[in-house]
Design a protein around this motif. Structure first.
Motif, PDB file in Angstrom:
ATOM      1  N   PHE A 289      39.410  40.885  53.229  1.00 21.81           N
ATOM      2  CA  PHE A 289      38.412  40.534  52.218  1.00 21.81           C
ATOM      3  C   PHE A 289      37.573  39.332  52.652  1.00 21.81           C
ATOM      4  CE2 PHE A 289      40.876  42.570  48.428  1.00 21.81           C
ATOM      5  CZ  PHE A 289      40.485  43.826  48.852  1.00 21.81           C
TER       6      PHE A 289
ATOM      7  N   CYS B 261      33.584  39.338  52.949  1.00 23.52           N
ATOM      8  CA  CYS B 261      32.719  38.326  52.322  1.00 23.52           C
ATOM      9  C   CYS B 261      31.736  37.771  53.348  1.00 23.52           C
ATOM     10  CB  CYS B 261      33.556  37.182  51.742  1.00 23.52           C
ATOM     11  SG  CYS B 261      34.460  37.612  50.252  1.00 23.52           S
TER      12      CYS B 261
ATOM     13  N   LEU C  83      31.199  41.895  50.295  1.00 28.20           N
ATOM     14  CA  LEU C  83      31.760  41.417  49.035  1.00 28.20           C
ATOM     15  C   LEU C  83      31.098  40.084  48.707  1.00 28.20           C
ATOM     16  CD1 LEU C  83      35.628  41.997  49.458  1.00 28.20           C
ATOM     17  CD2 LEU C  83      34.028  43.396  48.142  1.00 28.20           C
ATOM     18  N   ARG C  84      31.011  39.754  47.418  1.00 29.78           N
ATOM     19  CA  ARG C  84      30.441  38.457  47.037  1.00 29.78           C
ATOM     20  C   ARG C  84      31.388  37.347  47.501  1.00 29.78           C
ATOM     21  NH1 ARG C  84      32.900  35.898  42.967  1.00 29.78           N
ATOM     22  NH2 ARG C  84      34.064  37.092  41.436  1.00 29.78           N
ATOM     23  N   GLN C  85      30.862  36.154  47.662  1.00 29.56           N
ATOM     24  CA  GLN C  85      31.678  35.026  48.090  1.00 29.56           C
ATOM     25  C   GLN C  85      32.747  34.749  47.033  1.00 29.56           C
ATOM     26  OE1 GLN C  85      31.575  33.460  51.152  1.00 29.56           O
ATOM     27  NE2 GLN C  85      30.267  35.230  51.519  1.00 29.56           N
ATOM     28  N   CYS C  86      33.987  34.620  47.502  1.00 32.96           N
ATOM     29  CA  CYS C  86      35.112  34.442  46.595  1.00 32.96           C
ATOM     30  C   CYS C  86      36.288  33.873  47.365  1.00 32.96           C
ATOM     31  CB  CYS C  86      35.506  35.776  45.969  1.00 32.96           C
ATOM     32  SG  CYS C  86      36.093  36.996  47.181  1.00 32.96           S
TER      33      CYS C  86
ATOM     34  N   PRO D  49      39.370  34.830  48.948  1.00 35.05           N
ATOM     35  CA  PRO D  49      39.896  36.137  49.347  1.00 35.05           C
ATOM     36  C   PRO D  49      41.359  36.345  48.948  1.00 35.05           C
ATOM     37  CG  PRO D  49      39.340  34.803  51.270  1.00 35.05           C
ATOM     38  CD  PRO D  49      38.903  34.047  50.077  1.00 35.05           C
TER      39      PRO D  49
ATOM     40  N   ALA E 264      41.184  37.461  45.416  1.00 30.22           N
ATOM     41  CA  ALA E 264      40.656  38.827  45.392  1.00 30.22           C
ATOM     42  C   ALA E 264      41.742  39.830  45.791  1.00 30.22           C
ATOM     43  CB  ALA E 264      39.443  38.945  46.308  1.00 30.22           C
TER      44      ALA E 264
ATOM     45  N   GLN F  94      44.269  40.160  42.964  1.00 26.98           N
ATOM     46  CA  GLN F  94      43.725  40.941  41.857  1.00 26.98           C
ATOM     47  C   GLN F  94      43.585  42.418  42.217  1.00 26.98           C
ATOM     48  OE1 GLN F  94      40.265  38.675  40.729  1.00 26.98           O
ATOM     49  NE2 GLN F  94      41.507  37.266  39.499  1.00 26.98           N
TER      50      GLN F  94
ATOM     51  N   PHE G 208      37.414  46.463  40.598  1.00 25.05           N
ATOM     52  CA  PHE G 208      37.320  45.497  41.699  1.00 25.05           C
ATOM     53  C   PHE G 208      35.880  45.387  42.216  1.00 25.05           C
ATOM     54  CE2 PHE G 208      37.525  44.195  46.141  1.00 25.05           C
ATOM     55  CZ  PHE G 208      38.285  43.030  46.048  1.00 25.05           C
TER      56      PHE G 208
ATOM     57  N   ALA H 250      33.677  43.492  39.947  1.00 28.27           N
ATOM     58  CA  ALA H 250      33.940  42.044  39.972  1.00 28.27           C
ATOM     59  C   ALA H 250      33.517  41.400  41.296  1.00 28.27           C
ATOM     60  CB  ALA H 250      35.421  41.782  39.728  1.00 28.27           C
ATOM     61  N   TYR H 251      33.718  42.092  42.418  1.00 27.93           N
ATOM     62  CA  TYR H 251      33.516  41.472  43.722  1.00 27.93           C
ATOM     63  C   TYR H 251      32.404  42.085  44.567  1.00 27.93           C
ATOM     64  CZ  TYR H 251      37.757  38.843  42.887  1.00 27.93           C
ATOM     65  OH  TYR H 251      38.687  37.976  42.349  1.00 27.93           O
TER      66      TYR H 251
END
Length: 188
Positions: free
Chosen positions: A130, A134, A139-142, A144, A147, A150, A182, A185-186
């Protein structure tokens, strides 16, 4: 092959048979109720052979559960590798989710969790994938690790809830709902 080579190979095969049988018996009866004679019978060896290979019941339990945990972990890591170059992210996430959920719901994994109180799960490897997604903008910045936690919860939570009330669980339905949530959200 020399007789020494055959003897060494036979010893390895016996040890594997003993470990496989031990896990089967521990899964069926639990640690306290399992006995070494039953494990020997299941493995098709004499009871002293079990002791020659693994010395005692505690050592037998530890090695048998470690062998299964290693196999489950290796299978899971191989599935997570699909995210290395995902192409269609949603399709790749569904493929990975289905593979991981099949492993998680497998009787061997279920027995392992029941016997050891933990899962041999792949959160770190998934977090690594993940993080790379990113960085690549898929995927959006988060965080990992969050993520990954979750993502796994979106799969295992519904599976466990449904497994309690249904005789069979539609894994694809769990996967599709989990991946959809998921990605909402991401996803970018």
């Amino acid at each position: 092959m020399t007789s020494t080579g055959r003897t060494a190979r036979g010893r390895i095969d016996k040890r594997k048979a003993i470990l496989d049988a031990a896990f089967t018996v521990f899964a069926r009866r639990g640690y306290d109720q399992a006995c070494v004679q039953e494990i020997a019978d299941e493995a098709g060896v004499a009871k002293p052979t079990v002791y020659n290979h693994l010395t005692d019941k505690e050592n037998l339990f530890r090695h048998a559960t470690e062998a299964v945990a290693d196999a489950v972990r290796a299978d899971s890591l191989a599935i997570v590798e699909r995210l290395r170059d995902p192409g269609d992210l949603r399709a790749a996430l569904e493929e990975v989710a289905l593979g991981l959920l099949r492993i998680y719901s497998d009787p061997r994994s279920t027995a392992l969790r029941r016997l050891t109180g933990s899962a041999c799960w792949v959160g770190e490897a998934l977090a690594d994938r993940f993080a790379r997604l990113c960085l690549a903008g898929a995927l959006r910045q988060c965080d990992p690790a969050v993520a990954a936690e979750q993502f796994l919860a979106l799969l295992t939570g519904p599976w466990e809830a449904r497994a309690l009330r249904e005789s069979t669980v539609d894994l694809r339905a769990v996967v599709e709902a989990g991946v959809d949530t998921f990605v909402r959200a991401y996803g970018v």
